[in-house]
Design a protein around this motif. Structure first.
Motif, PDB file in Angstrom:
ATOM      1  N   ASN A 337       0.805  -1.214   0.000  1.00 37.96           N
ATOM      2  CA  ASN A 337       0.000   0.000   0.000  1.00 37.96           C
ATOM      3  C   ASN A 337       0.832   1.256   0.000  1.00 37.96           C
ATOM      4  O   ASN A 337       0.282   2.341  -0.070  1.00 37.96           O
ATOM      5  CB  ASN A 337      -0.869   0.051   1.255  1.00 37.96           C
ATOM      6  CG  ASN A 337      -2.144  -0.694   1.065  1.00 37.96           C
ATOM      7  OD1 ASN A 337      -2.544  -0.933  -0.061  1.00 37.96           O
ATOM      8  ND2 ASN A 337      -2.776  -1.047   2.153  1.00 37.96           N
ATOM      9  N   GLY A 338       2.140   1.129   0.165  1.00 36.80           N
ATOM     10  CA  GLY A 338       2.965   2.317   0.256  1.00 36.80           C
ATOM     11  C   GLY A 338       4.119   2.114   1.206  1.00 36.80           C
ATOM     12  O   GLY A 338       4.477   0.983   1.524  1.00 36.80           O
ATOM     13  N   GLU A 339       4.645   3.237   1.661  1.00 35.47           N
ATOM     14  CA  GLU A 339       5.838   3.129   2.493  1.00 35.47           C
ATOM     15  C   GLU A 339       5.498   2.559   3.863  1.00 35.47           C
ATOM     16  O   GLU A 339       4.744   3.141   4.638  1.00 35.47           O
ATOM     17  CB  GLU A 339       6.478   4.507   2.652  1.00 35.47           C
ATOM     18  CG  GLU A 339       7.630   4.472   3.633  1.00 35.47           C
ATOM     19  CD  GLU A 339       8.461   5.729   3.635  1.00 35.47           C
ATOM     20  OE1 GLU A 339       8.687   6.278   2.564  1.00 35.47           O
ATOM     21  OE2 GLU A 339       8.877   6.145   4.729  1.00 35.47           O
ATOM     22  N   LEU A 340       6.062   1.403   4.145  1.00 32.65           N
ATOM     23  CA  LEU A 340       5.858   0.752   5.432  1.00 32.65           C
ATOM     24  C   LEU A 340       7.113   0.993   6.254  1.00 32.65           C
ATOM     25  O   LEU A 340       8.158   0.424   5.970  1.00 32.65           O
ATOM     26  CB  LEU A 340       5.623  -0.742   5.215  1.00 32.65           C
ATOM     27  CG  LEU A 340       5.444  -1.585   6.450  1.00 32.65           C
ATOM     28  CD1 LEU A 340       4.069  -1.388   7.035  1.00 32.65           C
ATOM     29  CD2 LEU A 340       5.656  -3.043   6.141  1.00 32.65           C
ATOM     30  N   CYS A 355       8.269   0.103  19.376  1.00 33.45           N
ATOM     31  CA  CYS A 355       8.220  -0.490  18.046  1.00 33.45           C
ATOM     32  C   CYS A 355       7.050   0.151  17.318  1.00 33.45           C
ATOM     33  O   CYS A 355       5.913  -0.254  17.484  1.00 33.45           O
ATOM     34  CB  CYS A 355       8.051  -2.002  18.142  1.00 33.45           C
ATOM     35  SG  CYS A 355       7.838  -2.778  16.546  1.00 33.45           S
ATOM     36  N   ARG A 356       7.364   1.165  16.570  1.00 33.15           N
ATOM     37  CA  ARG A 356       6.323   1.937  15.909  1.00 33.15           C
ATOM     38  C   ARG A 356       6.265   1.537  14.431  1.00 33.15           C
ATOM     39  O   ARG A 356       7.297   1.362  13.804  1.00 33.15           O
ATOM     40  CB  ARG A 356       6.657   3.412  16.050  1.00 33.15           C
ATOM     41  CG  ARG A 356       6.060   4.314  15.025  1.00 33.15           C
ATOM     42  CD  ARG A 356       4.627   4.632  15.310  1.00 33.15           C
ATOM     43  NE  ARG A 356       4.073   5.456  14.244  1.00 33.15           N
ATOM     44  CZ  ARG A 356       2.792   5.821  14.192  1.00 33.15           C
ATOM     45  NH1 ARG A 356       1.964   5.447  15.127  1.00 33.15           N
ATOM     46  NH2 ARG A 356       2.353   6.534  13.204  1.00 33.15           N
ATOM     47  N   VAL A 357       5.056   1.393  13.929  1.00 33.60           N
ATOM     48  CA  VAL A 357       4.883   1.119  12.513  1.00 33.60           C
ATOM     49  C   VAL A 357       4.291   2.349  11.858  1.00 33.60           C
ATOM     50  O   VAL A 357       3.349   2.940  12.385  1.00 33.60           O
ATOM     51  CB  VAL A 357       3.930  -0.064  12.281  1.00 33.60           C
ATOM     52  CG1 VAL A 357       3.822  -0.366  10.811  1.00 33.60           C
ATOM     53  CG2 VAL A 357       4.413  -1.263  13.018  1.00 33.60           C
ATOM     54  N   ARG A 358       4.831   2.711  10.730  1.00 36.00           N
ATOM     55  CA  ARG A 358       4.224   3.777   9.942  1.00 36.00           C
ATOM     56  C   ARG A 358       3.292   3.096   8.936  1.00 36.00           C
ATOM     57  O   ARG A 358       3.726   2.529   7.935  1.00 36.00           O
ATOM     58  CB  ARG A 358       5.319   4.555   9.223  1.00 36.00           C
ATOM     59  CG  ARG A 358       4.851   5.815   8.568  1.00 36.00           C
ATOM     60  CD  ARG A 358       4.718   5.675   7.076  1.00 36.00           C
ATOM     61  NE  ARG A 358       4.169   6.908   6.533  1.00 36.00           N
ATOM     62  CZ  ARG A 358       3.476   6.965   5.423  1.00 36.00           C
ATOM     63  NH1 ARG A 358       3.249   5.881   4.726  1.00 36.00           N
ATOM     64  NH2 ARG A 358       3.007   8.098   4.995  1.00 36.00           N
ATOM     65  N   PRO A 359       1.994   3.063   9.238  1.00 35.20           N
ATOM     66  CA  PRO A 359       1.090   2.316   8.372  1.00 35.20           C
ATOM     67  C   PRO A 359       0.760   3.096   7.113  1.00 35.20           C
ATOM     68  O   PRO A 359       0.283   4.219   7.202  1.00 35.20           O
ATOM     69  CB  PRO A 359      -0.154   2.127   9.237  1.00 35.20           C
ATOM     70  CG  PRO A 359      -0.102   3.232  10.223  1.00 35.20           C
ATOM     71  CD  PRO A 359       1.292   3.754  10.320  1.00 35.20           C
ATOM     72  N   PRO A 360       1.002   2.541   5.933  1.00 27.49           N
ATOM     73  CA  PRO A 360       0.756   3.307   4.713  1.00 27.49           C
ATOM     74  C   PRO A 360      -0.698   3.673   4.481  1.00 27.49           C
ATOM     75  O   PRO A 360      -0.985   4.718   3.899  1.00 27.49           O
ATOM     76  CB  PRO A 360       1.278   2.403   3.602  1.00 27.49           C
ATOM     77  CG  PRO A 360       1.493   1.077   4.199  1.00 27.49           C
ATOM     78  CD  PRO A 360       1.647   1.252   5.657  1.00 27.49           C
TER      79      PRO A 360
ATOM     80  N   MET C  56       6.103  11.981   6.996  1.00 26.99           N
ATOM     81  CA  MET C  56       5.894  10.538   6.894  1.00 26.99           C
ATOM     82  C   MET C  56       5.266   9.949   8.147  1.00 26.99           C
ATOM     83  O   MET C  56       4.377   9.131   8.084  1.00 26.99           O
ATOM     84  CB  MET C  56       7.219   9.833   6.634  1.00 26.99           C
ATOM     85  CG  MET C  56       7.598   9.795   5.178  1.00 26.99           C
ATOM     86  SD  MET C  56       6.467   8.810   4.210  1.00 26.99           S
ATOM     87  CE  MET C  56       7.161   9.018   2.588  1.00 26.99           C
ATOM     88  N   ASP C  57       5.778  10.356   9.285  1.00 28.84           N
ATOM     89  CA  ASP C  57       5.332   9.673  10.492  1.00 28.84           C
ATOM     90  C   ASP C  57       5.451  10.612  11.678  1.00 28.84           C
ATOM     91  O   ASP C  57       6.321  11.484  11.718  1.00 28.84           O
ATOM     92  CB  ASP C  57       6.177   8.418  10.717  1.00 28.84           C
ATOM     93  CG  ASP C  57       5.568   7.513  11.762  1.00 28.84           C
ATOM     94  OD1 ASP C  57       4.372   7.670  12.028  1.00 28.84           O
ATOM     95  OD2 ASP C  57       6.280   6.669  12.307  1.00 28.84           O
ATOM     96  N   LEU C  58       4.553  10.401  12.619  1.00 25.34           N
ATOM     97  CA  LEU C  58       4.591  11.168  13.851  1.00 25.34           C
ATOM     98  C   LEU C  58       4.282  10.186  14.972  1.00 25.34           C
ATOM     99  O   LEU C  58       3.304   9.448  14.900  1.00 25.34           O
ATOM    100  CB  LEU C  58       3.533  12.276  13.810  1.00 25.34           C
ATOM    101  CG  LEU C  58       3.468  13.313  14.930  1.00 25.34           C
ATOM    102  CD1 LEU C  58       2.673  14.500  14.437  1.00 25.34           C
ATOM    103  CD2 LEU C  58       2.859  12.806  16.201  1.00 25.34           C
TER     104      LEU C  58
END
Lengths: 396, 186, 161
Positions: A337-340, A355-360, C56-58
């Protein structure tokens, strides 16, 4: 407006779409304000699948996080596995053997293929194309047969390990892949004929859910939805990881950024992913699949049974977990879906401090109101399909 | 079909099915109303897919071409709980989701059955934390538990066949089961 | 050095606001004072040699027992220069708020709501700061280190803690 229309008692209608609604797969609730069928306002309520991913990670060892990553984007679990393993390896400073990198590329791309199949199948079904659904579910079964051959499970694979992979490619994998891809290409051609020039399908998706490129960037779009706007951002090309820099593949881009472009980008990415898998299977070198660092990756079972050092390291890594040095890193892979992205913080103990995930799909879902406002209520269905919101990933 | 009916509904006290069948030349089947009713129900489940999570992927496969739940008479999903009699709870139920599940269950008409699909619906699975309901049987009565994370389609089909057996053996006095033991009203 | 251009430019422009900076494993990181956060982000987005157009992320990290307790972490990405940077700002428990950056990047909207929901950080100026992943009746913020993992707050059904 005629006089009689002015006299009519009219006010906006507020309705709930979801949380248990056929098109809101991966439960989500839309609170719609409607004037007739036109959407005046929309609020999106997510979190129905919040399962406490980060809290579970912080309470397990670094390796116990792996099965939880399977269930983030459960349509393409192998990419999540690879992303997490790469993040921990960056934190520790491990460079995995060449063969392992190829296996991970093959695994990721198979997963991406099955993700795009699922997305298009569900999307087609929800706008009435049931045959396309059946064809792509069949194609997905074929790809899942390969994944099952590779790691023993169909959906939640738990295949990648920190510093390696669970097991080598099975015998006959290359031949089986060739057979499967042959059938898949035929099914792909059938679906292409059924949908891409189908007037009914095009009417539902063309010029719907448009996102201009600059706004897509501001809203944090990545992956196929951003590429549909014409921006060729793909982590595999911009920050090559594993062996993607040695692979010959193209990044398809769209023109308008509407749902039809998103569909076309995904269709083409299926072909490109197949190309990558075929190249990787041709080029894959022989050699070890696990890094030789016993404090991070278990030795082979034979070593553990015969060598005391291996046994000690095995005991320590199983009971206490591996211990990356203190620090913080962010590492991203191209998810389906994109940048994970994974942002990890270690305090030097056996458990992840963070442990953080950047969900796309989280920012994609956030932009839903922006994309459908002013459109018809029926436009929500294809738009929501094509952003491919996955509950496990969006709500974690 | 006739065999099933004879076995389940054959009335032995009035001389046995075989004698009567011979007498009537096979043109009439004698059975109990309850048995033929159950027989009809077990092959025409109208399922309501309450799909929340990863198990939904396997649910798609089960409904898809290779495994095809239609062969067991349970293919047609109904997206209104009032038209469904089999509640398939597919995936994790969080505490945010729980009131919705109970509401959907209470909206279903009798007779109704609940199918816990996957280990999260069965017991919460490995999500033992602040966000997750530890098994849907804390909220609504469950008829069939199918564990697995997610269960393979073969397991789901096996579970469905077990549910069919259960339906076949049920009595009219089993219904109505009534509203869920927990309530939405505070 | 090319890799550190972002950090160098930030130090040159906002000398007294940059508390610390490092590049652990190649990730450029700057820890900044929260008072000038908005100016720094506008500078990062609009400077011709930086152009960080992606937020991108926060997220937030809870360093329980340290003072200040929380760190709000932003990951930015510049498409034009293919660069990443991490900006962190420290927030104490007693004054647990930072300025909202929704006006700079709309994508921050939900990320900030999530951080508020799970960590209790207040983003000043946010258009709709409410819970997003959990429900309104939930008490406390579950990702804080002092929230017990099994403390359940069911809306319905038994409370089997």
């Amino acid at each position: 407006m005629s006089d009689s229309a002015k006299d009519l008692h009219s006010e906006y209608m507020v309705i709930n779409m979801g949380p248990s609604h056929p098109v809101t797969h991966g439960t989500v609730k839309f609170l719609l304000t409607l004037e007739g069928e036109t959407i005046i306002d929309m609020k999106v309520d997510i979190g129905f699948l919040h399962r406490g991913f980060e809290k579970m990670c912080e309470n397990g060892t670094w390796e116990q996080v792996m099965p939880y990553t399977d269930r983030l984007n459960y349509v393409s679990p192998l990419i999540n596995n690879v992303g997490y393993a790469l993040a921990v390896e960056k934190l520790v400073g491990i460079d995995v053997p060449e063969r392992c990198k190829y296996i991970r590329v093959i695994a990721s791309e198979l997963s991406r293929i099955s993700d795009h199949y699922t997305n298009i199948a569900a999307g087609a079904m929800e706008v009435g194309g049931f045959t396309a659904f059946l064809y792509f579910v069949e194609a997905r079964e074929l790809v899942w047969d390969l994944i099952e051959m590779l790691c023993g499970a169909r959906v939640t694979s738990n295949y990648v390990r920190i510093g390696g992979v669970k097991s080598d490619l099975p015998d006959g994998f290359k031949d089986k892949t060739r057979d499967v891809f042959k059938k898949c290409r035929k099914l792909w051609a059938d679906v292409n004929k059924l949908l891409t020039k189908n007037r009914i399908f095009i009417d539902r998706v063309r010029n719907v859910g448009i996102m201009p490129p600059d706004e897509a960037i501001a809203w944090g779009f990545t992956g196929p939805c951003l590429r549909a706007c014409g921006i060729p951002y793909d982590v595999r090309k911009f920050h090559p990881y594993l062996v993607y820099d040695q692979m010959d593949f193209e990044v398809p881009v769209g023109e308008k950024g509407d749902n039809f472009d998103r569909y076309l980008v995904r269709m083409e990415e299926i072909n490109q992913s197949m190309r990558i898998v075929e190249q990787a299977l041709e080029k894959i070198p022989s050699g070890p699949i696990n890094v030789n660092m016993p404090e991070y990756r278990w030795q082979s079972k034979e070593d553990i049974s015969t060598r005391i050092e291996s046994l000690i390291f095995h005991f320590k890594t199983v009971t206490e977990g591996i211990k990356p040095p203190p620090g913080e890193i962010y590492s991203a892979v191209e998810g389906a879906n994109g940048e994970l992205g994974f942002y990890l913080v270690s305090d030097g103990s056996g458990k992840p401090y963070k442990c953080r995930v950047r969900p796309p799909c989280f920012p994609l879902t956030a932009a839903m109101p922006k994309m459908v406002k002013g459109g018809f209520i029926a436009d929500i269905v294809p738009t929501f399909d094509m952003i491919n919101m996955i509950g496990g990933e969006c709500d974690r | 079909m006739i065999d099933t009916l004879k076995r389940k509904g054959g009335c032995s006290s009035c001389g046995g099915v075989d004698d009567d069948s011979r007498l009537l030349g096979g043109s009439v089947i004698l059975t109990k109303l309850e048995a033929i009713n159950n027989w009809g129900r077990k092959y025409s489940f109208f399922q309501y897919p309450f799909v929340t999570a990863c198990c939904g992927m396997e649910f798609m496969s089960v409904c898809g071409p290779k495994y095809d739940l239609d062969r067991f008479g349970a293919a047609l999903p109904r997206f209104s709980p009032r038209q469904a009699d089999l509640l398939m709870v597919v995936g994790t139920i969080s505490h945010k989701q729980a009131p919705i599940l109970v509401k959907v269950y209470n909206q279903m008409a009798e007779p109704k059955w609940v199918f816990a699909f996957g280990v999260c619906a069965v017991s919460g699975g490995f999500y033992d934390n602040y966000a997750t309901v530890q098994g849907i049987d804390t909220l609504i009565p469950v008829d069939i538990y199918v564990p697995g994370c997610p269960p393979r389609p073969e397991m789901v089909i096996d579970g469905l066949i077990k549910l069919q057996q259960k339906v076949m053996e049920s009595r009219w006095s089993d219904y109505p089961k009534g509203a869920s033991p927990v309530s939405n009203d505070k | 050095m090319e890799a550190n251009i972002t950090i160098n430019k930030l130090k040159a422009r906002f000398a007294e606001s940059i508390v610390d900076a490092h590049s652990y494993r190649g990730d450029d990181t700057a820890i900044v004072k929260k008072e000038e956060l908005l100016d720094i982000f506008i500078f990062l987005r609009d400077d011709k040699e930086l152009l960080y157009n992606f937020m991108m992320d926060l997220t937030v990290v809870d360093y329980l027992g340290k003072e200040p307790r929380f760190e709000v972490v932003y990951h930015l990405y510049s498409l034009a220069y293919n660069r990443r940077v991490r900006i962190k700002t420290r927030v104490s428990e007693s004054e647990c708020s930072v300025d909202s950056i929704v006006s700079i990047w709309p994508s921050a909207n939900w990320f900030e709501r999530e951080a508020f929901d799970l960590y209790g950080i207040v983003f000043k100026g946010h258009p709709n700061l409410s819970r997003i992943l959990l429900y309104d009746s939930f008490q406390g913020h579950p990702l804080r280190k002092d929230y017990p993992i099994k403390k359940r707050q069911p809306q319905i059904g038994p409370n089997n803690n």
